[in-house]
Scaffold this motif. Structure first.
Motif, PDB file in Angstrom:
ATOM      1  N   THR A  51       0.823  -1.211   0.000  1.00 38.28           N
ATOM      2  CA  THR A  51       0.000   0.000   0.000  1.00 38.28           C
ATOM      3  C   THR A  51       0.855   1.258   0.000  1.00 38.28           C
ATOM      4  OG1 THR A  51      -0.138  -0.017   2.425  1.00 38.28           O
ATOM      5  CG2 THR A  51      -1.869  -1.177   1.213  1.00 38.28           C
ATOM      6  N   GLY A  52       2.097   1.142  -0.412  1.00 37.82           N
ATOM      7  CA  GLY A  52       3.008   2.282  -0.384  1.00 37.82           C
ATOM      8  C   GLY A  52       2.682   3.347  -1.408  1.00 37.82           C
ATOM      9  N   ALA A  53       2.884   4.596  -1.015  1.00 42.06           N
ATOM     10  CA  ALA A  53       2.714   5.750  -1.896  1.00 42.06           C
ATOM     11  C   ALA A  53       4.075   6.380  -2.163  1.00 42.06           C
ATOM     12  CB  ALA A  53       1.773   6.769  -1.261  1.00 42.06           C
ATOM     13  N   ILE A  54       4.125   7.271  -3.161  1.00 40.48           N
ATOM     14  CA  ILE A  54       5.384   7.905  -3.567  1.00 40.48           C
ATOM     15  C   ILE A  54       5.205   9.406  -3.603  1.00 40.48           C
ATOM     16  CG2 ILE A  54       7.076   8.145  -5.442  1.00 40.48           C
ATOM     17  CD1 ILE A  54       6.397   5.257  -6.252  1.00 40.48           C
ATOM     18  N   ASN A  55       6.122  10.117  -2.954  1.00 37.98           N
ATOM     19  CA  ASN A  55       6.131  11.578  -2.979  1.00 37.98           C
ATOM     20  C   ASN A  55       7.580  12.034  -3.162  1.00 37.98           C
ATOM     21  OD1 ASN A  55       6.066  14.364  -2.414  1.00 37.98           O
ATOM     22  ND2 ASN A  55       4.306  14.129  -1.047  1.00 37.98           N
ATOM     23  N   VAL A  56       7.896  12.562  -4.343  1.00 38.02           N
ATOM     24  CA  VAL A  56       9.262  12.992  -4.653  1.00 38.02           C
ATOM     25  C   VAL A  56       9.245  14.443  -5.101  1.00 38.02           C
ATOM     26  CG1 VAL A  56      11.270  12.651  -6.146  1.00 38.02           C
ATOM     27  CG2 VAL A  56      10.001  10.661  -5.270  1.00 38.02           C
ATOM     28  N   VAL A  57      10.115  15.242  -4.499  1.00 38.24           N
ATOM     29  CA  VAL A  57      10.253  16.658  -4.835  1.00 38.24           C
ATOM     30  C   VAL A  57      11.662  16.901  -5.352  1.00 38.24           C
ATOM     31  CG1 VAL A  57      10.245  19.033  -3.957  1.00 38.24           C
ATOM     32  CG2 VAL A  57       8.588  17.353  -3.076  1.00 38.24           C
ATOM     33  N   VAL A  58      11.776  17.629  -6.462  1.00 37.85           N
ATOM     34  CA  VAL A  58      13.065  18.127  -6.952  1.00 37.85           C
ATOM     35  C   VAL A  58      13.060  19.634  -6.755  1.00 37.85           C
ATOM     36  CG1 VAL A  58      14.502  18.498  -8.983  1.00 37.85           C
ATOM     37  CG2 VAL A  58      13.457  16.258  -8.583  1.00 37.85           C
TER      38      VAL A  58
ATOM     39  N   LEU B 148       4.442  14.067  -7.540  1.00 43.61           N
ATOM     40  CA  LEU B 148       5.753  14.451  -8.068  1.00 43.61           C
ATOM     41  C   LEU B 148       5.783  15.954  -8.273  1.00 43.61           C
ATOM     42  CD1 LEU B 148       6.141  11.643 -10.778  1.00 43.61           C
ATOM     43  CD2 LEU B 148       7.028  11.629  -8.435  1.00 43.61           C
ATOM     44  N   THR B 149       6.876  16.591  -7.807  1.00 45.34           N
ATOM     45  CA  THR B 149       6.988  18.047  -7.853  1.00 45.34           C
ATOM     46  C   THR B 149       8.362  18.456  -8.351  1.00 45.34           C
ATOM     47  OG1 THR B 149       5.497  18.212  -5.940  1.00 45.34           O
ATOM     48  CG2 THR B 149       6.779  20.169  -6.507  1.00 45.34           C
ATOM     49  N   ALA B 150       8.390  19.352  -9.338  1.00 46.61           N
ATOM     50  CA  ALA B 150       9.632  19.990  -9.791  1.00 46.61           C
ATOM     51  C   ALA B 150       9.491  21.479  -9.512  1.00 46.61           C
ATOM     52  CB  ALA B 150       9.865  19.725 -11.271  1.00 46.61           C
ATOM     53  N   ASN B 151      10.096  21.931  -8.424  1.00 44.85           N
ATOM     54  CA  ASN B 151       9.877  23.310  -7.982  1.00 44.85           C
ATOM     55  C   ASN B 151      10.491  24.345  -8.907  1.00 44.85           C
ATOM     56  OD1 ASN B 151       8.246  22.969  -5.725  1.00 44.85           O
ATOM     57  ND2 ASN B 151       9.980  22.565  -4.361  1.00 44.85           N
ATOM     58  N   ASN B 152      11.572  23.991  -9.577  1.00 45.93           N
ATOM     59  CA  ASN B 152      12.222  24.921 -10.505  1.00 45.93           C
ATOM     60  C   ASN B 152      12.646  24.186 -11.770  1.00 45.93           C
ATOM     61  OD1 ASN B 152      12.573  27.680  -9.053  1.00 45.93           O
ATOM     62  ND2 ASN B 152      13.202  26.165  -7.506  1.00 45.93           N
ATOM     63  N   GLY B 153      11.680  23.490 -12.385  1.00 43.64           N
ATOM     64  CA  GLY B 153      11.987  22.727 -13.580  1.00 43.64           C
ATOM     65  C   GLY B 153      10.754  22.056 -14.137  1.00 43.64           C
ATOM     66  N   SER B 154      10.973  21.090 -15.006  1.00 39.40           N
ATOM     67  CA  SER B 154       9.900  20.376 -15.679  1.00 39.40           C
ATOM     68  C   SER B 154       9.853  18.924 -15.219  1.00 39.40           C
ATOM     69  CB  SER B 154      10.109  20.424 -17.198  1.00 39.40           C
ATOM     70  OG  SER B 154      10.110  21.758 -17.676  1.00 39.40           O
ATOM     71  N   ILE B 155       8.733  18.269 -15.485  1.00 40.10           N
ATOM     72  CA  ILE B 155       8.593  16.837 -15.276  1.00 40.10           C
ATOM     73  C   ILE B 155       8.554  16.195 -16.655  1.00 40.10           C
ATOM     74  CG2 ILE B 155       7.171  14.975 -14.359  1.00 40.10           C
ATOM     75  CD1 ILE B 155       6.185  16.906 -12.216  1.00 40.10           C
ATOM     76  N   LEU B 156       9.547  15.354 -16.945  1.00 35.53           N
ATOM     77  CA  LEU B 156       9.764  14.868 -18.299  1.00 35.53           C
ATOM     78  C   LEU B 156       9.848  13.347 -18.335  1.00 35.53           C
ATOM     79  CD1 LEU B 156      12.628  17.373 -19.239  1.00 35.53           C
ATOM     80  CD2 LEU B 156      10.186  17.608 -19.786  1.00 35.53           C
ATOM     81  N   ASP B 157       9.710  12.788 -19.531  1.00 41.77           N
ATOM     82  CA  ASP B 157       9.954  11.374 -19.745  1.00 41.77           C
ATOM     83  C   ASP B 157      11.464  11.148 -19.754  1.00 41.77           C
ATOM     84  OD1 ASP B 157      10.369   8.794 -21.033  1.00 41.77           O
ATOM     85  OD2 ASP B 157       8.253   8.895 -21.570  1.00 41.77           O
TER      86      ASP B 157
ATOM     87  N   ASP C  73      -4.047   7.606  -7.917  1.00 47.31           N
ATOM     88  CA  ASP C  73      -4.155   9.047  -8.144  1.00 47.31           C
ATOM     89  C   ASP C  73      -2.757   9.604  -8.372  1.00 47.31           C
ATOM     90  OD1 ASP C  73      -6.927   9.246  -7.821  1.00 47.31           O
ATOM     91  OD2 ASP C  73      -6.728   9.360  -5.627  1.00 47.31           O
ATOM     92  N   VAL C  74      -2.627  10.521  -9.331  1.00 50.82           N
ATOM     93  CA  VAL C  74      -1.350  11.135  -9.671  1.00 50.82           C
ATOM     94  C   VAL C  74      -1.480  12.645  -9.586  1.00 50.82           C
ATOM     95  CG1 VAL C  74       0.436  11.438 -11.433  1.00 50.82           C
ATOM     96  CG2 VAL C  74      -0.738   9.232 -11.200  1.00 50.82           C
ATOM     97  N   THR C  75      -0.538  13.271  -8.880  1.00 52.89           N
ATOM     98  CA  THR C  75      -0.480  14.727  -8.806  1.00 52.89           C
ATOM     99  C   THR C  75       0.892  15.163  -9.299  1.00 52.89           C
ATOM    100  OG1 THR C  75      -1.960  14.776  -6.895  1.00 52.89           O
ATOM    101  CG2 THR C  75      -0.646  16.750  -7.311  1.00 52.89           C
ATOM    102  N   LEU C  76       0.908  15.973 -10.360  1.00 51.17           N
ATOM    103  CA  LEU C  76       2.153  16.464 -10.941  1.00 51.17           C
ATOM    104  C   LEU C  76       2.169  17.983 -10.864  1.00 51.17           C
ATOM    105  CD1 LEU C  76       2.239  14.267 -14.187  1.00 51.17           C
ATOM    106  CD2 LEU C  76       3.214  13.735 -11.947  1.00 51.17           C
ATOM    107  N   SER C  77       3.264  18.528 -10.354  1.00 54.99           N
ATOM    108  CA  SER C  77       3.384  19.971 -10.222  1.00 54.99           C
ATOM    109  C   SER C  77       4.769  20.400 -10.667  1.00 54.99           C
ATOM    110  CB  SER C  77       3.146  20.399  -8.773  1.00 54.99           C
ATOM    111  OG  SER C  77       3.322  21.785  -8.607  1.00 54.99           O
ATOM    112  N   ALA C  78       4.842  21.379 -11.590  1.00 54.93           N
ATOM    113  CA  ALA C  78       6.129  21.850 -12.110  1.00 54.93           C
ATOM    114  C   ALA C  78       6.025  23.310 -12.488  1.00 54.93           C
ATOM    115  CB  ALA C  78       6.556  21.022 -13.314  1.00 54.93           C
ATOM    116  N   THR C  79       7.137  24.028 -12.350  1.00 55.77           N
ATOM    117  CA  THR C  79       7.163  25.412 -12.826  1.00 55.77           C
ATOM    118  C   THR C  79       7.372  25.458 -14.323  1.00 55.77           C
ATOM    119  OG1 THR C  79       9.532  25.553 -12.358  1.00 55.77           O
ATOM    120  CG2 THR C  79       8.019  26.293 -10.626  1.00 55.77           C
TER     121      THR C  79
END
Length: 277
Positions: free
Chosen positions: A201-208, A236-245, A261-267
């Motif tokens: 039941t693990g979730a993933i939260n990664v911030v760059v 997934l969060t990219a505070n000063n960048g993009s989220i890319l393949d 559920d997926v939450t993607l946040s990027a500048t």
């Protein structure tokens, strides 16, 4: 070879290699190889046992594999290898207070057989490999980066990081996996290429914090199920960048994120045109 049991602190300073058998003290063990390596005797039953152990070598500490790693049963560990890699096998809970390898291509590898691994500061020019086989890999919660390297491979029987205290890293590539119901919670300082698989039941939260977050595979849940690996949440969060393949050679139908559920946040941008989006 060194085989010592003492009622007080143990301090050994050698000019060449130190090969360890059983070294036990109730408080401190301090070992220095001024012009050589600190090596294990190849027997996993002989350990360095202390509240705190400090190992320093001008070359490496331990060697690859279960027979080569320096076996320990310590509460807190400090290790420095001035021109080599570090290989440690711990029997139970451990705090990695200060572990460092120096010299191009050298790594730090720590495996703990039971309980949690708490990371204060671990650095290597190439790879940091941490494996808490039956526990969590946790940050100490103090300001600063816990893991610094070109890349890191983290594996835990429980969690990697915690909800309120992510594992702080500064790595370019990260491979992280948990078993049972382990969450993955990481805060990375620089651009990152990520592979992360959380079991159960693990979730993933990664911030760059600075740079792009490039994805190879992010899977929150088991590999089987309906749909496969899509039972838990990914943030997934990219505070000063993009989220890319991160794998532009994807074959048609390949999926970078498997989750409920997926939450993607990027500048910057999220995804991109073509087969690699």
């Amino acid at each position: 070879d060194v085989d010592v049991v003492a009622g007080g602190a143990i301090n050994i300073n050698a000019t060449g290699d130190i090969t360890l058998q059983s070294v036990a003290a109730p408080d401190q063990v301090n070992l220095t190889a001024q012009a050589g390596s600190i090596l294990d005797d190849g027997a996993n039953g002989t350990v360095v046992q202390a509240t705190t152990a400090t190992l320093a070598a001008s070359a490496g500490v331990g060697a690859a594999g279960a027979a080569g790693q320096v076996d320990t049963t310590v509460g807190t560990l400090n290790v420095s290898a001035a021109s080599g890699s570090v290989f440690i096998g711990e029997t139970d809970a451990i705090t990695l207070n200060s572990l460092s390898a120096a010299g191009a291509g050298n790594d730090v590898t720590v495996v703990s057989a039971a309980q949690n691994m708490t990371v204060v500061n671990v650095t290597a020019p190439d790879q940091v490999n941490l494996n808490a086989q039956a526990g969590s890999i946790l940050d100490d919660g103090v300001a600063g980066i816990a893991v610094t390297a070109n890349g890191a491979t983290l594996s835990a029987g429980a969690d990697i990081g915690a909800g309120g205290v992510p594992l702080t890293t500064s790595v370019s590539t990260l491979v992280a996996d948990t078993t049972v119901n382990g969450n993955i919670t990481v805060d990375n300082a620089i651009a990152l290429t990520l592979t992360a698989i959380a079991g159960g039941t693990g979730a993933i939260n990664v911030v760059v914090q600075n740079g792009d977050l490039s994805l190879i595979l992010v899977q929150a849940g088991p590999a089987s199920g309906t749909p496969a690996g899509a039972t838990n949440d990914v943030v997934l969060t990219a505070n000063n960048g993009s989220i890319l393949d991160g794998d532009l050679g994807d074959f048609p139908g390949d999926v970078d994120i498997k989750a409920n559920d997926v939450t993607l946040s990027a500048t910057g941008v999220v995804g991109g045109p073509g087969a690699g989006e």
